[in-house]
Design an enzyme around this catalytic site. Structure first.
Site, short mmCIF file in Angstrom:
data_model
loop_
_atom_site.label_atom_id
_atom_site.label_comp_id
_atom_site.label_asym_id
_atom_site.label_seq_id
_atom_site.Cartn_x
_atom_site.Cartn_y
_atom_site.Cartn_z
N HIS A 154 -0.72 -0.30 5.86
CA HIS A 154 -1.23 0.72 6.50
C HIS A 154 -0.48 1.99 6.85
O HIS A 154 0.09 2.08 7.84
CB HIS A 154 -1.90 0.17 7.89
CG HIS A 154 -2.71 -0.94 7.58
ND1 HIS A 154 -3.25 -1.76 8.81
CD2 HIS A 154 -3.29 -1.53 6.58
CE1 HIS A 154 -4.06 -2.57 8.26
NE2 HIS A 154 -4.29 -2.53 7.07
N TYR A 197 -9.62 -11.03 9.94
CA TYR A 197 -10.03 -11.65 8.72
C TYR A 197 -9.97 -13.05 8.77
O TYR A 197 -10.74 -13.70 8.13
CB TYR A 197 -8.96 -11.41 7.59
CG TYR A 197 -8.98 -10.01 7.24
CD1 TYR A 197 -10.12 -9.49 6.31
CD2 TYR A 197 -7.93 -9.05 7.75
CE1 TYR A 197 -10.13 -8.08 5.98
CE2 TYR A 197 -7.96 -7.60 7.03
CZ TYR A 197 -9.02 -7.14 6.45
OH TYR A 197 -9.01 -5.79 5.84
N GLU A 212 -14.57 3.00 9.87
CA GLU A 212 -15.13 3.96 10.81
C GLU A 212 -14.93 5.31 10.52
O GLU A 212 -13.99 5.60 9.82
CB GLU A 212 -14.32 4.00 12.21
CG GLU A 212 -14.49 2.73 12.87
CD GLU A 212 -14.06 2.82 14.30
OE1 GLU A 212 -13.47 4.07 14.74
OE2 GLU A 212 -13.91 2.05 15.08
N GLN A 236 0.75 -1.18 0.07
CA GLN A 236 0.11 -0.01 0.17
C GLN A 236 0.71 1.26 0.02
O GLN A 236 0.13 2.40 0.11
CB GLN A 236 -0.82 -0.05 1.27
CG GLN A 236 -1.58 -1.01 1.11
CD GLN A 236 -2.34 -1.43 2.54
OE1 GLN A 236 -2.40 -0.78 3.57
NE2 GLN A 236 -3.32 -2.46 2.61
N TYR A 246 -9.44 6.44 19.82
CA TYR A 246 -10.69 6.13 19.16
C TYR A 246 -10.63 4.50 18.96
O TYR A 246 -11.30 3.93 18.27
CB TYR A 246 -10.70 6.65 17.78
CG TYR A 246 -10.81 8.00 18.01
CD1 TYR A 246 -12.18 8.42 17.85
CD2 TYR A 246 -9.92 9.11 18.29
CE1 TYR A 246 -12.57 9.74 18.24
CE2 TYR A 246 -10.26 10.48 18.88
CZ TYR A 246 -11.76 10.62 18.66
OH TYR A 246 -12.24 11.84 19.00
#
Lengths: 50, 326
Positions: free
Chosen positions: B107, B219, B198, B43, B208
């Protein structure tokens, strides 16, 4: 070849828009730029020369 | 192609592999040189960008990217000046580097938004190391608030001795969307695991919850953490289960779409639609799925200078503009 053809079509019909019914009425979605390779972000440049 | 951009203005697009493209007001496309080396794997790569509010005077832009470093890669933020001819990035300064560096390509986040006071918010993913989102000595899974030169602004919350510099809020998984509302408040959208994407409105000093509380499952199907609620941890404003894989966020001014004033728009990578979240102040009261299944992998969503809605489709390799039909 297919890519070249797609590009040719894109150039021939640059502003081909699709329309959709939404809660804000009918809207048009226009392809403004293509041929991007995994684009991640777009930023508008406020004011200035270019 | 023409249209859509005020005369004499342009736009920039990042491509994840590390290219920065400039389009002028006539849609002439050129590569911009001077992009920092990126970790283009998984990513990672060249990620977010935004023009500074004073771009017309300073020509400065903010970039986020995955930076290669000893031990792997880290999310970094740079400021640079776009040359007058838009051919090069000049005077590039790296103003933030995530700590610590870890291996792998998962991420990174990230989005950058500039506040009216000149500070910036940057959203950071937890790099696939969920527990670090609760570890305030790291930048993983955090939102940070910085001055434009990378120094620390007044008014950041205190996360105690040993906290990583710049922390604003903690406990995020992989926030890939961020925007300010008309009152200047930050909103974010983050990928959940299997379920549990979210929407949050990160406030100073708050937690959070990831990975202690979540509306998703791993997963593997196993539950994550301790459930959905815990004292001292914030509830999301809303969440998706199953996941839509959200990336990119815009909050519309209503200049072109009065009906959508203040609503939140989020791109879905997985379900190929733009989500309109009908917002009433701090609450989301409904969702509308726009253009479902028509454009592949929506990666970014923005409001244009005239109030139009724009989005990037990763699957189509294209930029689209949404306007009222005539």
């Amino acid at each position: 070849m297919i890519r070249a053809l797609a590009l040719l079509l894109l150039m021939a019909f640059p502003a081909a828009a699709q329309t959709f019914d939404t809660s804000a009425g009918r809207v048009e979605v226009t392809r403004m730029a293509g041929g991007l390779d995994t684009p991640w972000a777009v930023a508008f440049l406020p004011g200035g020369a270019s | 192609m023409g249209g859509g951009l005020p005369a004499g203005r342009g736009l920039l697009i990042t491509e994840r592999d590390g290219k920065l493209l400039h389009f002028d007001g006539e849609w002439q496309r050129r590569d911009v040189a001077g992009v920092p080396q990126v970790y283009a794997s998984g990513q990672g790569g060249l990620l977010d960008l935004v023009a500074a509010r004073d771009f017309a005077a300073t020509r400065e832009i903010f970039l986020t990217y995955a930076e290669p470093a000893d031990g792997g890669a880290r999310t970094a933020v740079a400021v640079a000046r776009l040359s007058e001819d838009a051919r090069t990035l000049d005077d590039l300064r790296v103003i933030f580097r995530m700590s610590p560096t870890v291996p792998g390509g998962r991420h990174f986040g990230s989005r950058v938004v500039e506040n009216a006071d000149g500070t910036i918010f940057v959203t950071l993913g937890e790099r696939g190391q969920a527990d670090l989102a609760q570890d305030v000595s790291t930048h993983m899974g955090k939102v940070v608030r910085l001055n434009r030169d990378g120094s620390l602004p007044d008014g950041n919350p205190d996360f105690g001795v040993g906290a990583a510099p710049g922390l604003w809020s903690i406990g995020h998984r992989n926030p890939q969307g961020a925007a300010l509302d008309a009152d200047g408040r930050l909103w974010t959208v983050a990928h959940g695991a299997r379920g549990g994407d979210e929407i949050n409105r990160p406030e100073a000093g708050k937690n959070y919850g990831w990975p202690v509380i979540s509306y998703g499952r791993a997963y593997s199907g196993l539950t994550i953490g301790e459930g959905t609620h815990k004292q001292g941890m914030e509830q999301p404003v809303t969440y998706w289960d199953p996941s839509i894989a959200p990336s990119g966020m815009a909050i519309l001014s209503g200049r072109m779409f009065p009906e959508w004033e203040g609503d939140i728009f989020v791109g879905s990578l997985k379900d190929d639609y733009v989500s309109r979240l009908d917002r009433e102040s701090d609450r989301i009261v409904a969702e509308e799925g726009l253009f479902r299944g028509t454009f592949a992998r929506i990666r970014d969503v923005r409001e244009g200078p005239d109030g139009a809605l724009w989005f990037l489709s990763e699957g189509d390799g294209a930029l689209y503009r949404v306007t009222p039909a005539e």
